[in-house]
Enzyme design. Sequence first.
Site, PDB file in Angstrom:
ATOM      1  N   GLY A  11     -15.180  -6.333 -14.098  1.00 46.55           N
ATOM      2  CA  GLY A  11     -14.205  -7.058 -14.918  1.00 46.55           C
ATOM      3  C   GLY A  11     -14.279  -6.640 -16.382  1.00 46.55           C
ATOM      4  O   GLY A  11     -14.886  -5.621 -16.722  1.00 46.55           O
ATOM      5  N   TYR A 142      -9.206 -23.439 -14.512  1.00 46.14           N
ATOM      6  CA  TYR A 142     -10.231 -22.588 -15.125  1.00 46.14           C
ATOM      7  C   TYR A 142     -11.139 -23.439 -16.031  1.00 46.14           C
ATOM      8  O   TYR A 142     -12.360 -23.383 -15.936  1.00 46.14           O
ATOM      9  CB  TYR A 142      -9.535 -21.485 -15.918  1.00 46.14           C
ATOM     10  CG  TYR A 142     -10.446 -20.551 -16.683  1.00 46.14           C
ATOM     11  CD1 TYR A 142     -11.421 -19.800 -16.040  1.00 46.14           C
ATOM     12  CD2 TYR A 142     -10.295 -20.394 -18.060  1.00 46.14           C
ATOM     13  CE1 TYR A 142     -12.224 -18.926 -16.747  1.00 46.14           C
ATOM     14  CE2 TYR A 142     -11.096 -19.508 -18.777  1.00 46.14           C
ATOM     15  CZ  TYR A 142     -12.059 -18.783 -18.114  1.00 46.14           C
ATOM     16  OH  TYR A 142     -12.853 -17.918 -18.810  1.00 46.14           O
TER      17      TYR A 142
END
Length: 317
Positions: A11, A142
């Site tokens: 990532g 999130y």
Amino acid sequence: MKKILITGALGQIGTDLTRYMRSIYGKDNVLPSSRKRKEGHPLMNEGNFETLDVLNYEVIDSVVKKHHITHIVHLAAILSGTGEKNPQVAWDINVNGLYNVLEVSRVHDLSVLIPSSIAVFGESTPKDLTPQDTIMRPSTIYGVSKVSGELLADYYHSKFGVDTRGVRFPGLISSDTMPGGGTTDYAVHIFYEAIKNKRYASFIDKGTFMDMMYMPDALKAIVQLMEADESKLKHRNAFNISAMSFDPEMLAAEIKKHIPEFELDYDVDQDLQKIANTWPNSLDDSEARAQWGWEPDYDLTSMTKDMLEKLINKLDK
Ligand code: AKB
């Protein structure tokens, strides 16, 4: 001797962090991992790599045993924008993945570093110089998963003595890796478009201030907190850290100093804008400064100059 496993290493933070940590701890002492291999990705050819799904406890356990891991930097997570499109997956990876990592750490007595985010804050949080300890009522999955993660990591420390630590990252800007699925990603896309097309349509509206940080500072923060004297840490898993706060107009004005013909306009994404509206304008990071000596090297001016130099160089090749 530290042996560090990085989850979610393909990532935005992982590639830079693997290289940075390898330069400090040695190539063989830092093990990047990800759910799948990505052929063509630079980390596939730079040393050891493991395929590891954070939802699979047995696999994490066997990788930890095989490589005699002492520390985990747990980066595997779904970010804010992507999370809203698939909340169930975001919860599963962000919370159950962390739970597995904490369990393995408890069993093998590992230290764990877990990035949290400015997304833990919400509409009812004080917006300017948001304090370290304040109201946390996020409205995204999130944010909810990151608050849960902070609490779970605190619990593993107080209940089982696991050495858990973490920072609340703002938006991260890197010249090496693209972000994916975040609300703050405009602050990276703008640089590529400024160089390639001399214009950018921002999906975040003018006047929307958010905290941001240049990647070298983010990497430094991870290592500095990992190496910090444990006896001085009062907020183990949730340090506010900050480097700069700006809105798209301020960033564009800084880019214009180097690319005068650059033009900024707007194509606002209402879903992402809604998320940005609930996040702080700026954070108070005085506790991180006091407890482990946090201090960023880059502000808006120096970040923009370095980012443009590095990107122009990269895109020229
Ligand atoms: C996002 O925008 O989702 C991330 C973050 C601030 O955690 N960059």
